[in-house]
Design a protein around this motif. Sequence first.
Motif, PDB file in Angstrom:
ATOM      1  N   ARG A  53       0.824  -1.213   0.000  1.00 32.37           N
ATOM      2  CA  ARG A  53       0.000   0.000   0.000  1.00 32.37           C
ATOM      3  C   ARG A  53       0.859   1.264   0.000  1.00 32.37           C
ATOM      4  O   ARG A  53       0.362   2.359  -0.237  1.00 32.37           O
ATOM      5  CB  ARG A  53      -0.969   0.003   1.188  1.00 32.37           C
ATOM      6  CG  ARG A  53      -0.306   0.117   2.543  1.00 32.37           C
ATOM      7  CD  ARG A  53      -1.282  -0.148   3.680  1.00 32.37           C
ATOM      8  NE  ARG A  53      -2.288   0.870   3.786  1.00 32.37           N
ATOM      9  CZ  ARG A  53      -2.164   1.979   4.526  1.00 32.37           C
ATOM     10  NH1 ARG A  53      -1.035   2.194   5.207  1.00 32.37           N
ATOM     11  NH2 ARG A  53      -3.123   2.867   4.590  1.00 32.37           N
ATOM     12  N   GLN A  54       2.172   1.107   0.260  1.00 33.86           N
ATOM     13  CA  GLN A  54       3.091   2.244   0.217  1.00 33.86           C
ATOM     14  C   GLN A  54       4.003   2.181  -1.012  1.00 33.86           C
ATOM     15  O   GLN A  54       5.041   2.827  -1.050  1.00 33.86           O
ATOM     16  CB  GLN A  54       3.957   2.249   1.495  1.00 33.86           C
ATOM     17  CG  GLN A  54       3.165   2.379   2.783  1.00 33.86           C
ATOM     18  CD  GLN A  54       4.036   2.174   4.011  1.00 33.86           C
ATOM     19  OE1 GLN A  54       5.179   1.771   3.911  1.00 33.86           O
ATOM     20  NE2 GLN A  54       3.479   2.460   5.174  1.00 33.86           N
ATOM     21  N   ARG A  55       3.576   1.441  -2.018  1.00 31.56           N
ATOM     22  CA  ARG A  55       4.456   1.168  -3.152  1.00 31.56           C
ATOM     23  C   ARG A  55       4.856   2.436  -3.900  1.00 31.56           C
ATOM     24  O   ARG A  55       5.982   2.526  -4.402  1.00 31.56           O
ATOM     25  CB  ARG A  55       3.794   0.176  -4.107  1.00 31.56           C
ATOM     26  CG  ARG A  55       2.463   0.638  -4.687  1.00 31.56           C
ATOM     27  CD  ARG A  55       1.734  -0.506  -5.360  1.00 31.56           C
ATOM     28  NE  ARG A  55       0.450  -0.098  -5.928  1.00 31.56           N
ATOM     29  CZ  ARG A  55      -0.656   0.050  -5.214  1.00 31.56           C
ATOM     30  NH1 ARG A  55      -0.627  -0.163  -3.906  1.00 31.56           N
ATOM     31  NH2 ARG A  55      -1.788   0.415  -5.791  1.00 31.56           N
ATOM     32  N   GLN A  56       3.972   3.413  -3.957  1.00 30.87           N
ATOM     33  CA  GLN A  56       4.321   4.638  -4.695  1.00 30.87           C
ATOM     34  C   GLN A  56       5.452   5.383  -3.991  1.00 30.87           C
ATOM     35  O   GLN A  56       6.378   5.881  -4.640  1.00 30.87           O
ATOM     36  CB  GLN A  56       3.092   5.529  -4.839  1.00 30.87           C
ATOM     37  CG  GLN A  56       2.022   4.951  -5.759  1.00 30.87           C
ATOM     38  CD  GLN A  56       0.861   5.906  -5.949  1.00 30.87           C
ATOM     39  OE1 GLN A  56       0.727   6.914  -5.246  1.00 30.87           O
ATOM     40  NE2 GLN A  56       0.005   5.600  -6.916  1.00 30.87           N
ATOM     41  N   GLN A  57       5.353   5.480  -2.658  1.00 31.63           N
ATOM     42  CA  GLN A  57       6.421   6.152  -1.918  1.00 31.63           C
ATOM     43  C   GLN A  57       7.714   5.343  -1.946  1.00 31.63           C
ATOM     44  O   GLN A  57       8.807   5.906  -2.070  1.00 31.63           O
ATOM     45  CB  GLN A  57       5.985   6.387  -0.465  1.00 31.63           C
ATOM     46  CG  GLN A  57       4.830   7.375  -0.306  1.00 31.63           C
ATOM     47  CD  GLN A  57       3.481   6.682  -0.464  1.00 31.63           C
ATOM     48  OE1 GLN A  57       3.414   5.499  -0.806  1.00 31.63           O
ATOM     49  NE2 GLN A  57       2.417   7.438  -0.237  1.00 31.63           N
ATOM     50  N   LEU A  58       7.587   4.019  -1.850  1.00 30.74           N
ATOM     51  CA  LEU A  58       8.783   3.177  -1.825  1.00 30.74           C
ATOM     52  C   LEU A  58       9.507   3.185  -3.167  1.00 30.74           C
ATOM     53  O   LEU A  58      10.723   2.955  -3.229  1.00 30.74           O
ATOM     54  CB  LEU A  58       8.411   1.744  -1.452  1.00 30.74           C
ATOM     55  CG  LEU A  58       7.889   1.524  -0.042  1.00 30.74           C
ATOM     56  CD1 LEU A  58       7.546   0.057   0.184  1.00 30.74           C
ATOM     57  CD2 LEU A  58       8.898   1.987   0.993  1.00 30.74           C
ATOM     58  N   SER A  59       8.778   3.444  -4.236  1.00 32.63           N
ATOM     59  CA  SER A  59       9.414   3.466  -5.559  1.00 32.63           C
ATOM     60  C   SER A  59      10.413   4.613  -5.672  1.00 32.63           C
ATOM     61  O   SER A  59      11.271   4.604  -6.559  1.00 32.63           O
ATOM     62  CB  SER A  59       8.347   3.584  -6.651  1.00 32.63           C
ATOM     63  OG  SER A  59       7.645   4.818  -6.542  1.00 32.63           O
TER      64      SER A  59
END
Length: 485
Positions: A64-70
């Motif tokens: 669910r945090q994939r955008q920030q982790l990218s």
Amino acid sequence: MPLSTPLTQQRPILPFTLLLTSLTALYLLVFWPTLQSMELIWRHSETYMHGYLIAPISLWLLYRQRQQLSRLQPEPTVLPAILALPLLLIWLLAYSININFVSQFAAVFYLQLLIWSLLGHRFMRYCWFPIGFLIFLVPFGEAANPVLQQITADLVVAMLQLINMPVYRDGLYLHTASAVFEVAVACSGLNFLLSSLVLSCLFAYLHYHRLYKAVLFIALVLLLSILANGIRAFLLVVIGEKSQMAYGFGADHYYYGWLVFFIVMFCSFWLGAKFSDDNPAQVAEVPVATSHSFKLAAIALVLPLSLAGLLSKTLPAVATPETAARLFSSVPPPETRAPWGIQFYDGLSRDHWQSAEGIEFFYATYANRQQQGDLITWHNTLFNLEHWSIRHARREGTLLQSYGVLELVNPQGQVREVQFWYQLGSYQTNSRVMFKLLQLKFLWLQRHEAAEVFAVSSMQPEPLSRQQQLEQARHTLQQTIANER
């Protein structure tokens, strides 16, 4: 040439991929027996079945945090790898003497530090909860069962007194006008408490960013869980008493308990949502690691982990026979014994018999380290937990020359006394912790004396007479075994 490395600049991926693959394979190779022991507990205990959900939940939280982790790139750092070194030693020592509780915690803590060291400070500051949440993989909390049983019994008695229902308490047995109720291990509420802890931590992370709110919410849910378990047990006693035991027990006992748990959690989450915070996700800005840190982290992770794996494979382990041998051929076989219920599985030899005076003797031997089984383990018990509960327990003698005394009581009011001790070489103790430390000492000193458990028990009516008989029986058992040797 730029003065700093922007977040969008990518480090060569091949060295990191090789390091990640190697460490994953090495971690699984070294810690596989410990991971298997955790899964075995999840599979056989409903208290810890939530263990199967922990890793998927952590992965979902990361997804669910994939955008920030990218926006982040792996930045291996050496500090967590150094902090993980003592954990390898703790794991190795605990694994060598089969202290699963300690070895499991060490394995999970090491995994968390390994992830931190591989991915860096920025990733860990941003994703500390999904990684920290993995601690619930470890099946812990059974030591709280006796305390929770006492609390539940106290709550039930207090509530019964409030409605003027006569009750007499004898340890964990509650005597009412028409039945005897036991606050057994299954009634302690540990499964409710652990499930509440897991869910409340997850809820607090998703809804609060103020620490005091999260702590207050978790504490409130745990208190409500304990209180709800007391109310559940109280209602079961009332239903059983009023219906002459026609309702409230059996399969409906199980479903009724989880219904109470669902109601408590629903109300807690509904109330907790009223005070939820906005929790915006922000990527923490920290210095980017250098290639020098990458190399140090790789060395600090790979070499100690490889060494721990090699040492664990060199530990001696005696083959466990399919059936434990009998030392005394002249005594009756165990099947003819009275229903005391002592049970020690696996082992090298095992004898259990009853004298003409009604005194029971038990003796079993184990290798200090076996391929399967251990003297001190969760499923080896000194009495049948379903039929007896401890009224009093004490230790006689000094710590390294002692024996334990248990006074047991059953629902019929019968009293049984058990005297027991564990022995390794010349050391004799009733402390499971001290015995494990002795096993560790003997293992690393390469001393191969057998680990032994002794027990005598009687149900004579007069406590003083019973104690005298058991003291004499204890000396008789020691002398008999000494002669056999």
